[in-house]
Design a protein around this motif. Structure first.
Motif: not given
Ligand SMILES: NC(=O)c1ccc[n+]([C@@H]2O[C@H](COP(=O)([O-])OP(=O)(O)OC[C@H]3O[C@@H](n4cnc5c(N)ncnc54)[C@H](O)[C@@H]3O)[C@@H](O)[C@H]2O)c1
Length: 329
Positions: A117-128
């Motif tokens: 997997s790759v660190g597309h971290v926006l998926r894990f930002f509570p606001q997003y």
């Protein structure tokens, strides 16, 4: 207990290392960086062994997962090597600099039956995440106009200033805007056309990209990402998501529980602390989700195919800016 080795102990290596300290059932057993003091600092935080050579770490340490926080141009080489040794791989974004390298990474993961997997971290930002939930629930009706910004000063912190070399970082389209491309694709579906303009590379520390995306759904997005802010100016991300029945808006500079700004000549004089909950740390959440997929042999939240799709948009934006033409996908 899942055993992790971390390669690249710079900015993101440090972020991941801190996230691992609060993850149960995961133990970082080795860290590696060619700069020994960086490796030693994280080894002391994590209580593990420090290496200055990946080859030596591979020979001496026993681990299940390789976490790659290396400069982007090194991602594919180390990911492929680790997968061939049967290691699961978590790799910082972007997956790679070219679609060829990215496809080879995916093929190698499949051949060796490892989780990748790759660190597309926006998926894990509570606001997003909350915005994504509201879109899915139809709260703003049919999405029509999407606007995102991701603006910062040039990332001058890096080892040997590798971000400035576009052959190594890919520039703001591939390095920065890719966060938003991934999130938009994930929530609004496939893109059919890209038109973009950029600043740079003639202005090495003022690189900027502005892309217009047309989605198969008919929706349109403006995606702006910048390394052009003057040094010391606060990193800022925003979105405005307009649908037929309403809109969702976010501004990262307005939601920080505790902000400390110090008078300083240093590049970074602004610190954010979130005293609310470690659970809300998106980097911790993305690593926890990846480890969950490894242990339970399930598909990761961010699939390799999605990471490739985001890279595809970023490369199309670069190509459009170069040619002055719309790129059809
Ligand atoms: N997800 C995010 O929010 C986010 C934010 C910033 C950067 N990134 C990505 O993370 C990756 C790393 O970026 P960074 O800002 O941490 O870079 P950095 O320059 O701060 O750190 C890279 C580290 O790798 C080390 N290194 C270089 N070659 C090595 C090798 N062969 N073996 C071992 N160590 C080696 C360097 O010494 C350095 O410490 C990049 O792909 C970048 O795009 C992601």
């Amino acid at each position: 207990m899942i055993r992790i080795a971390l390669v690249g102990c710079g900015t993101m290596g440090e972020t991941h290392a801190h996230a691992y300290t609060s993850l149960e059932d995961a133990k970082v057993v080795a860290v590696c960086d060619i700069r020994s003091h960086h490796a030693e600092a994280l080894a002391s935080l994590l209580g593990c062994e420090a290496f200055t050579s990946y080859e030596e770490m591979k020979k001496k340490a026993d681990y299940d997962v390789l976490d790659i926080c290396l400069p982007t141009y090194l991602h594919s080489r180390y990911a492929i090597d680790a997968m061939k040794s049967g290691k699961h791989v978590f790799c910082e974004k972007p997956i790679a600099l070219t679609l060829e390298d990215a496809n080879r990474m995916v093929e190698t993961a499949e051949e060796n039956k490892v989780t990748f997997s790759v660190g597309h971290v926006l998926r894990f930002f509570p606001q997003y995440q909350t915005a994504a939930d509201q879109i899915k629930a139809g709260r703003i009706g049919t999405p029509a106009l999407l606007r995102t910004t991701r603006n910062q000063a040039f990332p001058g912190w890096s080892w040997e200033n590798w971000y400035q070399d576009l052959e190594k970082s890919g520039g703001p389209e591939v390095d920065l805007a890719i966060h938003d491309y991934d999130w938009l694709l994930c929530n609004f579906g496939p893109v059919t056309r890209v038109y973009a303009k950029n600043l740079g590379p003639k202005h090495p520390e003022q690189m900027h990209t502005l892309a217009i995306l047309r989605f198969a759904s008919g929706a349109m997005a403006h995606v702006e990402a910048s390394w052009a802010l003057p040094k010391g100016i606060e990193f800022r991300t925003t979105f405005e998501l307009v649908g037929t029945d309403g809109q969702l808006c976010y501004d990262s500079t307005r939601d920080c529980p505790l902000k400390t700004q110090l008078g300083s000549d240093e590049e970074v004089s602004l610190f954010y602390d979130n005293p609310l909950s470690e659970e809300m740390n998106p980097y911790r959440a993305e690593l926890a989700a990846f480890l969950h997929a490894v242990v339970h042999k399930t598909e990761p939240v961010v699939t390799a195919a999605e990471a490739i799709a985001a890279l595809h948009i970023a490369l199309a934006a670069k190509e459009s800016a170069r040619s002055g033409k719309v790129v059809r996908l």
